[in-house]
Every structure is written in C-alpha cells, then in structure tokens.
Design a protein around this motif. Structure first.
Motif, PDB file in Angstrom:
ATOM      1  N   LEU A 195       0.823  -1.211   0.000  1.00 29.43           N
ATOM      2  CA  LEU A 195       0.000   0.000   0.000  1.00 29.43           C
ATOM      3  C   LEU A 195       0.858   1.263   0.000  1.00 29.43           C
ATOM      4  O   LEU A 195       0.582   2.220  -0.733  1.00 29.43           O
ATOM      5  CB  LEU A 195      -0.924   0.002   1.226  1.00 29.43           C
ATOM      6  CG  LEU A 195      -2.229  -0.774   1.047  1.00 29.43           C
ATOM      7  CD1 LEU A 195      -2.973  -0.848   2.370  1.00 29.43           C
ATOM      8  CD2 LEU A 195      -3.099  -0.159  -0.026  1.00 29.43           C
ATOM      9  N   VAL A 196       1.912   1.218   0.805  1.00 27.48           N
ATOM     10  CA  VAL A 196       2.806   2.393   0.890  1.00 27.48           C
ATOM     11  C   VAL A 196       3.476   2.644  -0.469  1.00 27.48           C
ATOM     12  O   VAL A 196       3.504   3.769  -0.969  1.00 27.48           O
ATOM     13  CB  VAL A 196       3.870   2.192   2.000  1.00 27.48           C
ATOM     14  CG1 VAL A 196       4.962   3.253   1.902  1.00 27.48           C
ATOM     15  CG2 VAL A 196       3.218   2.237   3.356  1.00 27.48           C
ATOM     16  N   VAL A 197       3.979   1.549  -1.077  1.00 24.56           N
ATOM     17  CA  VAL A 197       4.633   1.668  -2.382  1.00 24.56           C
ATOM     18  C   VAL A 197       3.650   2.196  -3.422  1.00 24.56           C
ATOM     19  O   VAL A 197       3.943   3.115  -4.193  1.00 24.56           O
ATOM     20  CB  VAL A 197       5.220   0.304  -2.821  1.00 24.56           C
ATOM     21  CG1 VAL A 197       5.698   0.353  -4.280  1.00 24.56           C
ATOM     22  CG2 VAL A 197       6.368  -0.092  -1.909  1.00 24.56           C
ATOM     23  N   PHE A 198       2.443   1.635  -3.432  1.00 27.74           N
ATOM     24  CA  PHE A 198       1.409   2.029  -4.381  1.00 27.74           C
ATOM     25  C   PHE A 198       1.054   3.509  -4.221  1.00 27.74           C
ATOM     26  O   PHE A 198       0.995   4.268  -5.182  1.00 27.74           O
ATOM     27  CB  PHE A 198       0.176   1.157  -4.129  1.00 27.74           C
ATOM     28  CG  PHE A 198      -0.938   1.420  -5.103  1.00 27.74           C
ATOM     29  CD1 PHE A 198      -0.849   0.946  -6.413  1.00 27.74           C
ATOM     30  CD2 PHE A 198      -2.074   2.122  -4.726  1.00 27.74           C
ATOM     31  CE1 PHE A 198      -1.866   1.181  -7.305  1.00 27.74           C
ATOM     32  CE2 PHE A 198      -3.085   2.368  -5.622  1.00 27.74           C
ATOM     33  CZ  PHE A 198      -2.992   1.898  -6.925  1.00 27.74           C
ATOM     34  N   PHE A 199       0.905   3.930  -2.988  1.00 29.43           N
ATOM     35  CA  PHE A 199       0.519   5.304  -2.690  1.00 29.43           C
ATOM     36  C   PHE A 199       1.619   6.281  -3.151  1.00 29.43           C
ATOM     37  O   PHE A 199       1.377   7.296  -3.795  1.00 29.43           O
ATOM     38  CB  PHE A 199       0.277   5.455  -1.177  1.00 29.43           C
ATOM     39  CG  PHE A 199      -0.068   6.866  -0.774  1.00 29.43           C
ATOM     40  CD1 PHE A 199      -1.338   7.390  -1.042  1.00 29.43           C
ATOM     41  CD2 PHE A 199       0.864   7.675  -0.146  1.00 29.43           C
ATOM     42  CE1 PHE A 199      -1.650   8.690  -0.687  1.00 29.43           C
ATOM     43  CE2 PHE A 199       0.556   8.970   0.207  1.00 29.43           C
ATOM     44  CZ  PHE A 199      -0.707   9.491  -0.060  1.00 29.43           C
TER      45      PHE A 199
END
Lengths: 135, 328
Positions: free
Chosen positions: B14-18
């Motif tokens: 999620l962090v990478v995607f965001f």
C-alpha cells in the motif's frame, strides 16, 4: 524440514568443491592444453608499417613441406613488416609475434614453429619471401 | 504469526502504491534575477597558429531589469588582427539553420581586448568569438575572460582556458609534380623545381616522382635524395641535393586540419614527440590519396606528417598538406 535443508546445503557444497577441483591443464603461456593434435598454418599475411598488405598475391602454404612462399611488392621495407599466421584451432606459434619482424635477410628465411593444441606436435614452417622483380 | 506477516506485506504494498501514484504538479521555474552568462568552446583539436579558437558566449538578464550594453573578451595574449567577436546573435530555426540578428556594432580590437557595443534593445544574446591564434602564442598557453555589462550597471564575467597553443606549423595544399615542382623542403615548408632546388639544396628533404613501371607497382612516391637509385628511376638530382630523410608510411590517418574531411582525428604536438624512427626507410612508394607519411629530416631538426590530399595520374601530380613540428 531442517534435515532437508541441511542435506541440500551439503549437496551444493560438495558439487562446488568437485567442480572447483577439476583440473584444466594450461601451458606456460596460460593457454588451455586440449586434445587436438592438428598442427598447420591455414593462412599467412604480411603487413607493412601502414598495416596494408605487402603481398602481390596470396601466399602459397605447403603443409607437407612446411613452407610458406610469399611475394611482396617492389620497394617493400622488409625490415619492418608484421607477419600474421592463421593457425589450426588451439595451436600456437613459436616464436611469438609481438611486433615488427625483420624479413630482409632473404638468404636466411625465418622459421616459425606451429605447436598443436595438445602441445605434443611441433612443425617448423619456413617463410620464403621474394620481392617483385624490377624489369 | 502468519496473519502478522500478511498484514506487514499488505502495508508495504500500500505504501509503495501510494508513493508511486503521488502526482507532482508542474510549476513554472522562477526567473532568477540579475545578469548571467555562460560560455562554450566550439572548436575541437589542437590549437594551431593561424587557425582560430571559436567560442559562443551567452549573456542574459530579465527584461524588466534592463538591457545588455556591451560584451567583451580579454585574451591573455592578443589575438592576430583578424580576431573578432560577432555582432550578430544566432538562433537556430526549425530547419537547423542558424539565423543571425544584428545586436550591435562590429567588434573593435584594442590590445588584448575585443568588444562589441550593443545597439539593439535586447536582454539576451549569444555572440561568437573567433580568436585567431597569433605567432606570439606558439608553444604557450592562452586564457580568456569574457564579460558583459547591462544597463542597470551589473557586470558578469566568465573565465575560459588556459588552452595550450601547439608548437607545430601547418601548410595546406602544396602541389608537387613529376619533373617540375618535385622537391619538398620540410624546413621551408615549400616545394621547389629543379632550378630553385639547387639554390636551396641544403633544405631539400624529399623528391616527388610518379612512375608507371610494367611489372611493379611504383606510381606516386616520396623518396629521399640519398635513397637507392632503384627508387629514383630517371631522376637527375640537382647539385647538392643529397639528404636522407626517414619515412614511415601511414594509411588512413586523415587529420582533420589537413584532410578537411569528416573524420575527427587530429595530430597534435605529442604525436610527433612520441614517434620512433629507428630503422625507418628513406623512401615511400606507391602512395595513394588519403595516405600519409611521417618524416624526420636528416638533421633531426623537424618531424612532419605529409598527408596526400589527392593524386592525379594523368597530370602526374600529388596535392599534399603538411604539419611540421620542430624537435630542437
């Protein structure tokens, strides 16, 4: 699980140890000694200091008599030429060619020895140079 | 335990995607105030006396702050009289053609300085500067200080160099011809006929000849006067012409100064210094266009590269260009 892991590591280490200990023989020049016993010159070239050929025609190589006959242009500076030998696979030449070679002493032709890949066969080739005659 | 692992992985994704999806807004760059300048050297290769060193000098300030009133270059050694700075600023159009716009009066050379006074109300310009290398600079270094003045009183400057000026000489397009202008002097960088060769016998280094001899390849040749008569067939040397010049044949060394072809190859001073003429012959026969010869005069005073620009079998001529380096 732990048992399988240890077995896998042990097999891998054993494989690496076996491979690294396999002996590939090399000669004094660090070249691989192979099983090939062929020993001949396939092609011969002679270049001037401008790295252009000084041959008037293709060199005649007699692998039975072990001779190379080459005719060069009139005016070729035979004290400063670069010979190039194409040898059979894995063979090497003695003496090594490390720069310009003096072929000007036509009465005493130079001899180069071809040594086979297995380093057991040695054949000396004599290079006869003739200069294009002035009419 | 397993659930904890899954949660951690999910969080990382999620962090990478965001982060990956975060959009950065484009913002116009803020115009920096004040007068600025920049400079590039446009010429390549060694700097040879008589040739030029070309620079492009750019200067600009925000329109609201004023206009450029002058541009100046100061060289550490005054350029030859032909040195000048363009009074036109060039921009490149869509077809790749440089379009000039006159921005000031013609440049004026005063001592080591070259100046262009602007007459156009402009806040940005790029002027080219051509420093013609003078004889006084031979073997020395030269540096340049470019500067510009604006109407608001601001000044900027830009240092270029130092650049080494080659010791070598150059002579282009000497035509040698069989049985006429066939005597070459490296010392004089000149070609002589038999009559003038007699009076300059001490300086004659090479003889040009063209021969078609059945059965052998001779054609165009540069031969030392002291070479074997085999390489001078039919040549009667003028009295006193007897030097033995060492010669190495070269193929496809197309120095751009001499050949003026597309190849970015330059012979520099160091190339002459590193040559080894041990065992070199004193003749070179069967020369072709785009071939060359390194030569060393009999007294070892000069080394030179003679480039064969063209040959003419019918006229029995060869056009050569020479770079010469003094060894002593």
């Amino acid at each position: 699980m732990k048992k399988y892991f240890l077995t896998f590591i042990a097999i891998t280490l054993a494989t690496f140890a076996w491979v690294s200990c396999t002996d590939f023989p090399v000669d004094e020049d660090g070249l691989l000694i192979t099983t090939r016993g062929q020993c001949y010159v396939g092609n011969f070239e002679l270049l001037g200091v401008d790295f252009q050929t000084v041959r008037t025609k293709a060199a005649v190589i007699d692998t039975t008599a072990q001779t190379i006959n080459v005719e060069v242009f009139f005016g070729t500076d035979l004290k400063n030429v670069y010979p190039q030998f194409s040898l059979v696979t894995d063979a090497k030449l003695d003496p090594k060619i490390v720069g310009k070679v003096d072929f000007s002493d036509l009465a005493n032709p130079k001899v180069f020895t071809v040594i086979s890949g297995n380093r057991l066969v040695k054949k000396p080739y004599t290079v006869y140079v003739t200069v294009q005659a002035k009419p | 335990m397993q659930l904890k692992h899954y949660s951690l992985t999910l969080l990382t994704i999620l962090v990478v995607f965001f982060t990956a999806c975060q959009d950065e807004e484009y913002a116009l760059p803020t115009l920096e105030g004040g007068l600025h300048n920049d400079c590039i050297k446009r010429t390549l290769g060694p700097n040879v006396v008589g040739l030029n060193i070309e620079f492009a000098y750019a200067m600009a300030l925000p329109q609201a702050e004023g206009k450029i009133i002058s541009a100046q270059v100061e060289a550490s050694i005054a350029g030859a009289p032909a040195t000048y700075m363009e009074n036109r600023s060039f921009s490149t159009n869509g077809s790749g053609v440089d379009v000039p716009v006159t921005v000031g009066s013609a440049s004026v050379n005063t001592g080591t300085k070259t100046e262009v006074v602007f007459s156009k109300d402009t806040c940005a310009a790029t002027l080219r500067y051509y420093y013609i290398i003078p004889e006084e600079a031979r073997g020395k270094t030269v540096k340049f200080t470019f500067s510009a003045k604006a109407s608001n009183g601001q000044t900027v400057s830009y240092e270029m160099g130092p650049y080494s000026i080659a010791k070598m000489d150059m002579k282009l397009d000497l035509v040698v011809s069989d049985n006429n202008n066939s005597y070459i002097s490296i010392a004089d960088m000149a070609v002589y006929n038999a009559a003038s060769a007699t009076t300059n016998a001490a300086n004659i280094d090479l003889v040009y000849l063209y021969r078609v001899i059945p059965g052998i390849t001779f054609t165009h040749a540069l031969v030392s006067p002291a070479s074997s008569p085999d390489y001078l067939p039919g040549v009667i040397l003028p009295s006193g012409v007897n030097k033995s010049t060492k010669i190495w044949k070269v193929w496809a060394l197309r120095d751009q100064h001499l050949a003026r072809l597309q190849y970015g190859v330059f012979i520099d001073d160091i190339d002459f210094e590193k040559l080894d003429f041990t065992g070199a012959p004193n003749y070179a026969i069967n020369l072709r266009a785009e071939a060359g010869t390194w030569v060393e005069t009999a007294d070892g005073k000069y080394r030179a590269y003679i480039y064969c620009n063209s040959i003419n079998n019918t006229a029995k001529t060869m056009t050569v260009s020479i770079k010469r380096y003094p060894m002593q």
